[in-house]
Design an enzyme around this catalytic site. Sequence first.
Site, PDB file in Angstrom:
ATOM      1  N   ALA A   1       0.866  -1.177   0.000  1.00  0.00           N
ATOM      2  CA  ALA A   1       0.000   0.000   0.000  1.00  0.00           C
ATOM      3  C   ALA A   1       0.901   1.226   0.000  1.00  0.00           C
ATOM      4  CB  ALA A   1      -0.863  -0.013   1.254  1.00  0.00           C
TER       5      ALA A   1
ATOM      6  N   GLY B   1       0.465  -5.082   0.608  1.00  0.00           N
ATOM      7  CA  GLY B   1      -0.655  -5.018  -0.326  1.00  0.00           C
ATOM      8  C   GLY B   1      -0.295  -5.570  -1.695  1.00  0.00           C
TER       9      GLY B   1
ATOM     10  N   GLU C   1      -0.704  -9.121  -1.435  1.00  0.00           N
ATOM     11  CA  GLU C   1      -2.143  -9.365  -1.254  1.00  0.00           C
ATOM     12  C   GLU C   1      -2.898  -9.272  -2.581  1.00  0.00           C
ATOM     13  OE1 GLU C   1      -2.197  -6.449   2.068  1.00  0.00           O
ATOM     14  OE2 GLU C   1      -3.406  -7.951   3.103  1.00  0.00           O
TER      15      GLU C   1
ATOM     16  N   GLU D   1       4.034  -5.898   7.087  1.00  0.00           N
ATOM     17  CA  GLU D   1       3.262  -4.859   7.777  1.00  0.00           C
ATOM     18  C   GLU D   1       3.598  -4.753   9.259  1.00  0.00           C
ATOM     19  OE1 GLU D   1       2.122  -6.751   5.381  1.00  0.00           O
ATOM     20  OE2 GLU D   1       0.632  -5.698   4.158  1.00  0.00           O
TER      21      GLU D   1
HETATM   22  C1  3H9 Z   1       0.536  -2.328   3.373  1.00  0.00           C
HETATM   23  O1  3H9 Z   1       0.745  -2.804   2.305  1.00  0.00           O
HETATM   24  C2  3H9 Z   1      -0.801  -2.368   4.061  1.00  0.00           C
HETATM   25  C3  3H9 Z   1      -1.760  -3.332   3.421  1.00  0.00           C
HETATM   26  O2  3H9 Z   1      -1.646  -4.624   3.983  1.00  0.00           O
HETATM   27  C4  3H9 Z   1      -3.178  -2.910   3.715  1.00  0.00           C
HETATM   28  C5  3H9 Z   1      -3.792  -1.975   2.770  1.00  0.00           C
HETATM   29  C6  3H9 Z   1      -5.256  -1.719   3.081  1.00  0.00           C
HETATM   30  N1  3H9 Z   1       4.646   3.451   0.122  1.00  0.00           N
HETATM   31  O3  3H9 Z   1      13.346   1.785   0.754  1.00  0.00           O
HETATM   32  P1  3H9 Z   1      13.798   2.527  -0.438  1.00  0.00           P
HETATM   33  C7  3H9 Z   1       9.457   4.826  -1.092  1.00  0.00           C
HETATM   34  S1  3H9 Z   1       1.702  -1.479   4.221  1.00  0.00           S
HETATM   35  C8  3H9 Z   1       5.150   4.671  -0.166  1.00  0.00           C
HETATM   36  O4  3H9 Z   1      14.785   3.612  -0.280  1.00  0.00           O
HETATM   37  P2  3H9 Z   1      14.990   0.113  -1.477  1.00  0.00           P
HETATM   38  C9  3H9 Z   1      10.493   5.175  -0.059  1.00  0.00           C
HETATM   39  O5  3H9 Z   1       9.981   6.063   0.888  1.00  0.00           O
HETATM   40  C10 3H9 Z   1       3.101  -1.510   3.157  1.00  0.00           C
HETATM   41  N2  3H9 Z   1       6.450   4.886  -0.454  1.00  0.00           N
HETATM   42  O6  3H9 Z   1      14.328   1.553  -1.603  1.00  0.00           O
HETATM   43  C11 3H9 Z   1      11.584   5.777  -0.920  1.00  0.00           C
HETATM   44  O7  3H9 Z   1      11.186   7.107  -1.236  1.00  0.00           O
HETATM   45  P3  3H9 Z   1      12.283   8.249  -1.406  1.00  0.00           P
HETATM   46  C12 3H9 Z   1       3.787  -2.815   3.137  1.00  0.00           C
HETATM   47  C13 3H9 Z   1       7.260   3.832  -0.446  1.00  0.00           C
HETATM   48  O8  3H9 Z   1      15.268  -0.324  -2.869  1.00  0.00           O
HETATM   49  C14 3H9 Z   1      11.507   4.966  -2.212  1.00  0.00           C
HETATM   50  O9  3H9 Z   1      10.206   4.372  -2.208  1.00  0.00           O
HETATM   51  N3  3H9 Z   1       5.005  -2.698   2.370  1.00  0.00           N
HETATM   52  C15 3H9 Z   1       6.801   2.546  -0.150  1.00  0.00           C
HETATM   53  O10 3H9 Z   1      16.078   0.127  -0.484  1.00  0.00           O
HETATM   54  C16 3H9 Z   1      12.534   3.872  -2.301  1.00  0.00           C
HETATM   55  O11 3H9 Z   1      12.474   3.090  -1.115  1.00  0.00           O
HETATM   56  C17 3H9 Z   1       6.159  -2.364   2.951  1.00  0.00           C
HETATM   57  O12 3H9 Z   1       6.255  -2.186   4.141  1.00  0.00           O
HETATM   58  C18 3H9 Z   1       5.435   2.367   0.135  1.00  0.00           C
HETATM   59  N4  3H9 Z   1       4.910   1.148   0.401  1.00  0.00           N
HETATM   60  O13 3H9 Z   1      13.864  -0.838  -0.867  1.00  0.00           O
HETATM   61  C19 3H9 Z   1       7.352  -2.232   2.027  1.00  0.00           C
HETATM   62  N5  3H9 Z   1       7.851   1.685  -0.190  1.00  0.00           N
HETATM   63  O14 3H9 Z   1      13.130   7.803  -2.541  1.00  0.00           O
HETATM   64  C20 3H9 Z   1       8.068  -0.923   2.295  1.00  0.00           C
HETATM   65  C21 3H9 Z   1       8.917   2.425  -0.534  1.00  0.00           C
HETATM   66  O15 3H9 Z   1      11.489   9.471  -1.635  1.00  0.00           O
HETATM   67  N6  3H9 Z   1       9.153  -0.707   1.394  1.00  0.00           N
HETATM   68  N7  3H9 Z   1       8.574   3.713  -0.680  1.00  0.00           N
HETATM   69  O16 3H9 Z   1      13.032   8.271  -0.103  1.00  0.00           O
HETATM   70  C22 3H9 Z   1      10.343  -1.347   1.489  1.00  0.00           C
HETATM   71  O17 3H9 Z   1      10.537  -2.251   2.286  1.00  0.00           O
HETATM   72  C23 3H9 Z   1      11.446  -0.901   0.592  1.00  0.00           C
HETATM   73  O18 3H9 Z   1      11.155   0.414   0.190  1.00  0.00           O
HETATM   74  C24 3H9 Z   1      11.650  -1.767  -0.680  1.00  0.00           C
HETATM   75  C25 3H9 Z   1      12.699  -1.082  -1.594  1.00  0.00           C
HETATM   76  C26 3H9 Z   1      12.177  -3.146  -0.259  1.00  0.00           C
HETATM   77  C27 3H9 Z   1      10.380  -1.915  -1.461  1.00  0.00           C
END
Ligand code: 3H9
Length: 691
Positions: free
Chosen positions: A66, A106, A109, A129
């Site tokens: 999400a 998400g 999901e 999450e």
């Molecule tokens: C969810 O899904 C809830 C659902 O179950 C329910 C829904 C109803 N959203 O980490 P990075 C941005 S909760 C917005 O440096 P990497 C991040 O801020 C979510 N922004 O890169 C950064 O921005 P900036 C569950 C996001 O290659 C840029 O992307 N998912 C999101 O080292 C690059 O990120 C997670 O918890 C996001 N979801 O790692 C996954 N994700 O460049 C969270 C990233 O402006 N994300 N950004 O600073 C991660 O674990 C890592 O970002 C990922 C990439 C592994 C994807």
Amino acid sequence: MTAINQVTDLDVRDGIAILTLNSPPVNALSGPVRDGLHKGVKQAIDDPAVKAIVLVCAGRTFIAGADITELGSGGPQGASLTDVQDMMEGSSKPIVAAIHGTALGGGLEVALCCHYRVGVASAQFGLPEVKLGLLPGAGGTQRLPRIVGAEMALEMMGIGDPIGAVKALEVGLISEIVDGDLTAGGVAFAKKLLAEKRPLVRVRDNDARVAPARGKPEIFAAFRKAHERKNRGFLAPEYNIRCVEAAVNLPFEEGLAVEAKLFRELLQGPQSAAQRYMFFAERQAAKIPDVPADTPLIPVNKAGVIGAGTMGGGITMNFVNAGIPVTLVETSQEALDRGLKVIRGNYENTARKGKITQADVEARMGLIKPALDMQALADADMVIEAVYENMDLKKDIFQKLDAICKPGAILASNTSALDINAIAAVTKRPEYVVGTHFFSPANVMKLVEVVRGGKTAKNVIATAMAMSKRIGKIGVLSGVCYGFIGNRMLFARTTQSNRIILEGAAPARVDKVLTDFGFPMGPFAMSDLAGIDVGWNPKTSKGETLRDRLCEAGRRGQKTNAGYYDYKPGDRTPVANEDVVKMIREFAASKQIRQRDVSDEEILQRCLFPMVNEGAKILSEGIAIRASDIDTVWVHGYGWPVYRGGPMHWANSIGLDKIVARMREFAKDDAAFWTPAPLLEELAAKGGGFK
Ligand code: 3H9
């Protein structure tokens, strides 16, 4: 190719609709992405020429979850995720998710509502999450156990770490690992499905995977017990476990209702708000306003570390773990051997736990080149000095390094407090001198304070920050001051915790207040761990401070099995000692300090409000760029509970006006210490908070 909207394309080739999402950086499920999915899937279903649909993402990753910025920020715009998922799961045409990068939260999901999933070998799959203080709120808690079973779902949701493609294939989360072009592989797989007339598999219907755990509460009890210590204070892990229990024991729709209720509760609560704030705080820390993101980096292919003690050994491991060879320098063969033995021991332990192989242990040890002569550092790209805190010694080392190291090599100091400018001044390359302050144990703690001297060049800062990320750490930039961001705030806390015990609260009581708050250990257990005698001199000690008296009595911390607490040999559990309490009381009496009952609330406020105040000074002096950097330092360097979001976020949540009012009360007894910092006063007066 049809553009469905600004982030979605639909291309129909040979009866297969390819729906491509392209919403950088990580294809998070923002309003436009959900809209694009909704319209695109509908169009493909309605198109008689389409027989199957392949969902694929452009850029570095499949949907990574999400959009976290949208969570908790009022009602989401556009199609709801549930509408999208219902349409996909109910589609009369097979939908295949073709996955690369990370299918997280998400994102996974959505993939679980496709009838089949395939992925490239490097793809990762997870429901992280819990790390944001949440649980999967889009049906993931009910669908994942129906593929991977209750036990694995507990691991994936309760801990939040992703699994790789090989494991995903083994447990049935994906049907195939695709070699070569992913879209082509996804299309080929879809054609195979059609040719073989394979059924439309709806994960929600697969009761067989959860049935074996039914009537076995011991599975959940064992998981709770195994993670009890790590999860202390957190709500989300327990809520994730309850959702898996619901998946096992309830029909799908009822399980979904449990998930929705618990998700809402977490989303609206303070813990997830703090953890989501920290997610962005950690990423923000990498951005330095006057050092552009495209600043050229200095290539670091060989590192050097001076000092094979606890810190130097841990720092060496960090580089080696990232595949960077390290020349490790000590002054005597004994010290070198001792350091190498500890490093090997750490790796052997990790291997015993099955996290790395014995071959990995040897490969990592093979990357360390031990040396007794600093001359061996001549070709290093970056050298980190990690000797004990003594300015003269450090100056001497830097002068030598300056003469030995090649031009352009970065000279870094792991000092935890000393003046980087004074160290840089003894070299002819002050622009290449930087602080890299690691936290103990350096191979475990995530924080590195990157200390910018007055002359440190921008590419050196950029390289030190990038290097932190490369070795799996979070770099936070600090300016030069005594103790930098973290220790300077710690000193403020220590001043008060030391006074509180003289006023009558036992060390164990103060520690308990702070561990109840969520710290892994309190200030006195921490002193014992670090050694009470750090900086103490037996030759000049005259029993003038409590520390003198403890050290003189041989109570120097864990290493002597006695400090503020007692320790059994080989056991780090602190045991309170009445003699120490008596010693403290006698010392207080000798200084005419009145004994009284100090409440838990007062202990907490007197330990933590000075940190907030010091943080405000650090901000206004420009030592830290932003309040969230201070929070990142405290969460990742000192174990501040992440679910409280760091001292500055925590202060905001309490209200700065309340903090200032309480400080004024304390100031009646000690105005010099308790006068609020001008920035704190100003923000409190405006009714604002740290940004
Ligand atoms: C969810 O899904 C809830 C659902 O179950 C329910 C829904 C109803 N959203 O980490 P990075 C941005 S909760 C917005 O440096 P990497 C991040 O801020 C979510 N922004 O890169 C950064 O921005 P900036 C569950 C996001 O290659 C840029 O992307 N998912 C999101 O080292 C690059 O990120 C997670 O918890 C996001 N979801 O790692 C996954 N994700 O460049 C969270 C990233 O402006 N994300 N950004 O600073 C991660 O674990 C890592 O970002 C990922 C990439 C592994 C994807």
